[in-house]
Design a protein around this motif. Structure first.
Motif, PDB file in Angstrom:
ATOM      1  N   UNK A   3      -4.776  14.294  25.037  1.00 57.85           N
ATOM      2  CA  UNK A   3      -5.315  14.045  23.705  1.00 57.85           C
ATOM      3  C   UNK A   3      -5.885  15.310  23.070  1.00 57.85           C
ATOM      4  N   UNK A   4      -6.527  16.182  23.856  1.00 58.94           N
ATOM      5  CA  UNK A   4      -7.128  17.396  23.299  1.00 58.94           C
ATOM      6  C   UNK A   4      -6.068  18.299  22.709  1.00 58.94           C
ATOM      7  N   UNK A   5      -4.957  18.446  23.418  1.00 61.21           N
ATOM      8  CA  UNK A   5      -3.887  19.288  22.900  1.00 61.21           C
ATOM      9  C   UNK A   5      -3.321  18.730  21.612  1.00 61.21           C
ATOM     10  N   UNK A   6      -3.210  17.411  21.531  1.00 61.25           N
ATOM     11  CA  UNK A   6      -2.711  16.769  20.316  1.00 61.25           C
ATOM     12  C   UNK A   6      -3.664  17.026  19.162  1.00 61.25           C
ATOM     13  N   UNK A   7      -4.969  16.897  19.410  1.00 61.59           N
ATOM     14  CA  UNK A   7      -5.955  17.135  18.350  1.00 61.59           C
ATOM     15  C   UNK A   7      -5.921  18.570  17.870  1.00 61.59           C
ATOM     16  N   UNK A   8      -5.713  19.519  18.790  1.00 68.14           N
ATOM     17  CA  UNK A   8      -5.653  20.932  18.404  1.00 68.14           C
ATOM     18  C   UNK A   8      -4.485  21.182  17.471  1.00 68.14           C
ATOM     19  N   UNK A   9      -3.343  20.577  17.773  1.00 70.15           N
ATOM     20  CA  UNK A   9      -2.167  20.764  16.926  1.00 70.15           C
ATOM     21  C   UNK A   9      -2.351  20.107  15.564  1.00 70.15           C
ATOM     22  N   UNK A  10      -2.964  18.936  15.548  1.00 70.30           N
ATOM     23  CA  UNK A  10      -3.201  18.243  14.278  1.00 70.30           C
ATOM     24  C   UNK A  10      -4.142  19.054  13.396  1.00 70.30           C
ATOM     25  N   UNK A  11      -5.212  19.578  14.004  1.00 67.40           N
ATOM     26  CA  UNK A  11      -6.171  20.381  13.236  1.00 67.40           C
ATOM     27  C   UNK A  11      -5.518  21.626  12.683  1.00 67.40           C
ATOM     28  N   UNK A  12      -4.700  22.279  13.500  1.00 68.98           N
ATOM     29  CA  UNK A  12      -4.058  23.520  13.059  1.00 68.98           C
ATOM     30  C   UNK A  12      -3.083  23.267  11.931  1.00 68.98           C
ATOM     31  N   UNK A  13      -2.443  22.121  11.945  1.00 76.34           N
ATOM     32  CA  UNK A  13      -1.409  21.832  10.952  1.00 76.34           C
ATOM     33  C   UNK A  13      -1.971  21.760   9.538  1.00 76.34           C
ATOM     34  N   UNK A  14      -3.261  21.396   9.421  1.00 75.66           N
ATOM     35  CA  UNK A  14      -3.807  21.229   8.084  1.00 75.66           C
ATOM     36  C   UNK A  14      -5.058  22.024   7.827  1.00 75.66           C
ATOM     37  N   UNK A  15      -5.138  23.200   8.423  1.00 78.36           N
ATOM     38  CA  UNK A  15      -6.362  23.988   8.326  1.00 78.36           C
ATOM     39  C   UNK A  15      -6.688  24.421   6.910  1.00 78.36           C
ATOM     40  N   UNK A  16      -5.792  25.167   6.268  1.00 83.02           N
ATOM     41  CA  UNK A  16      -6.107  25.729   4.967  1.00 83.02           C
ATOM     42  C   UNK A  16      -4.873  25.713   4.081  1.00 83.02           C
ATOM     43  N   UNK A  17      -5.127  25.773   2.782  1.00 82.68           N
ATOM     44  CA  UNK A  17      -4.010  25.903   1.865  1.00 82.68           C
ATOM     45  C   UNK A  17      -3.394  27.276   2.053  1.00 82.68           C
ATOM     46  N   UNK A  18      -2.101  27.361   1.979  1.00 83.67           N
ATOM     47  CA  UNK A  18      -1.409  28.627   2.193  1.00 83.67           C
ATOM     48  C   UNK A  18      -0.661  28.656   3.501  1.00 83.67           C
ATOM     49  N   UNK A  19      -1.115  27.869   4.492  1.00 82.21           N
ATOM     50  CA  UNK A  19      -0.439  27.860   5.782  1.00 82.21           C
ATOM     51  C   UNK A  19       0.985  27.355   5.651  1.00 82.21           C
ATOM     52  N   UNK A  21       3.239  28.056   3.645  1.00 83.29           N
ATOM     53  CA  UNK A  21       4.251  29.038   3.286  1.00 83.29           C
ATOM     54  C   UNK A  21       4.750  29.799   4.515  1.00 83.29           C
ATOM     55  N   UNK A  22       4.042  29.695   5.615  1.00 85.18           N
ATOM     56  CA  UNK A  22       4.538  30.203   6.883  1.00 85.18           C
ATOM     57  C   UNK A  22       5.392  29.125   7.529  1.00 85.18           C
ATOM     58  N   UNK A  23       6.493  29.521   8.096  1.00 86.75           N
ATOM     59  CA  UNK A  23       7.382  28.554   8.714  1.00 86.75           C
ATOM     60  C   UNK A  23       7.157  28.487  10.223  1.00 86.75           C
ATOM     61  N   UNK A  24       7.371  27.326  10.766  1.00 83.28           N
ATOM     62  CA  UNK A  24       7.331  27.189  12.217  1.00 83.28           C
ATOM     63  C   UNK A  24       8.415  28.076  12.831  1.00 83.28           C
ATOM     64  N   UNK A  25       8.051  28.732  13.922  1.00 87.46           N
ATOM     65  CA  UNK A  25       9.010  29.592  14.615  1.00 87.46           C
ATOM     66  C   UNK A  25       9.336  28.995  15.977  1.00 87.46           C
ATOM     67  N   UNK A  26      10.579  28.575  16.142  1.00 93.86           N
ATOM     68  CA  UNK A  26      11.030  28.154  17.456  1.00 93.86           C
ATOM     69  C   UNK A  26      11.418  29.414  18.222  1.00 93.86           C
ATOM     70  N   UNK A 109       5.814  28.523  17.501  1.00 94.44           N
ATOM     71  CA  UNK A 109       4.596  28.950  16.815  1.00 94.44           C
ATOM     72  C   UNK A 109       4.372  28.035  15.619  1.00 94.44           C
ATOM     73  N   UNK A 110       3.251  27.319  15.629  1.00 95.92           N
ATOM     74  CA  UNK A 110       2.892  26.429  14.540  1.00 95.92           C
ATOM     75  C   UNK A 110       2.032  27.194  13.529  1.00 95.92           C
ATOM     76  N   UNK A 111       2.424  27.234  12.254  1.00 97.79           N
ATOM     77  CA  UNK A 111       1.641  27.978  11.251  1.00 97.79           C
ATOM     78  C   UNK A 111       0.221  27.441  11.108  1.00 97.79           C
ATOM     79  N   UNK A 112      -0.725  28.361  11.000  1.00 98.50           N
ATOM     80  CA  UNK A 112      -2.126  28.016  10.783  1.00 98.50           C
ATOM     81  C   UNK A 112      -2.641  28.613   9.486  1.00 98.50           C
ATOM     82  N   UNK A 113      -2.415  29.906   9.295  1.00 97.89           N
ATOM     83  CA  UNK A 113      -3.026  30.593   8.164  1.00 97.89           C
ATOM     84  C   UNK A 113      -2.211  31.830   7.800  1.00 97.89           C
TER      85      UNK A 113
END
Length: 210
Positions: A3-19, A21-26, A109-113
């Protein structure tokens, strides 16, 4: 995934406006047959504060992160141990174009900022030019019921991850060093971390400087 890892990803996904425009990098799959023998890496492992600003290829970026926090088994277990298998550590990646959160399950890599925040990852000048800085973040309440135990486990987890990165760097001829002197409050604000999340230390990785 815990659950902690899931919460970290959810939080990162919606941190700030502008994120967005960065694309996820596989990232490319790690080459498990590459590099020097492990015993040689032990003798080559060292801290270096001399870095080139030359960009790292995605293959190396992916393998550094696989060493630090990669998923190795179908049940989600990783390249590093965590107490009670809580997987309470997150690895943020600061690069010239922006900040990402490493998703070990997807090896992406999941975009944050968006933006260059590398200079805030330490007190030395090389932080501003090194191509990649890892920042280890722990969810402190996930393990241990006292501040002493929480600090013990958080340090152990980050220490295991950073040593993996050291050995990978030794195997590939890269420079790296663990940096404990950084403005943790500044980094926490940049990442918009929760109250119980703590920045442990940073670890720049790059080609050796001249």
């Amino acid at each position: 995934m815990k659950m902690i890892a899931i919460l970290a990803l959810v939080c990162a996904a919606g941190l700030v406006s502008g994120a967005e425009v960065l694309k996820e990098k596989i990232l490319p799959k790690p080459d498990l047959k590459s590099g020097k023998p492990l015993m040689a890496c032990f003798s080559l492992r060292r801290s270096s504060r001399s870095f080139s600003s030359k960009a790292l290829p995605d293959q190396i970026i992916g393998e550094v992160l696989f060493a630090a926090d990669g998923v190795t088994r179908s049940n989600g277990r990783k390249t590093v141990p965590t107490a009670r298998d809580m997987r309470n550590q997150s690895v943020y990646v600061f690069m010239a174009e922006g900040v990402y959160l490493y998703n070990g399950k997807k090896h992406a890599l999941t975009p944050v900022l968006k933006g260059d925040y590398r200079k805030h990852c330490g007190t030395q000048a090389f932080h501003a030019k090194v191509p990649m800085v890892l920042v280890f973040v722990s969810e402190m309440t996930a393990v241990g019921n006292t501040p002493e135990l929480q600090a013990l486990y958080a340090g152990n987890h980050s220490g295991s991850a950073s040593q993996n990165v050291y050995l990978y760097a030794a195997s590939k001829g890269l420079s790296t060093v663990v940096c404990g002197l950084l403005d943790r409050k500044k980094i926490k604000n940049i990442l918009k971390l929760g109250k119980t999340q703590q920045v442990i230390f940073s670890q720049p990785v790059g080609y050796p400087g001249k």
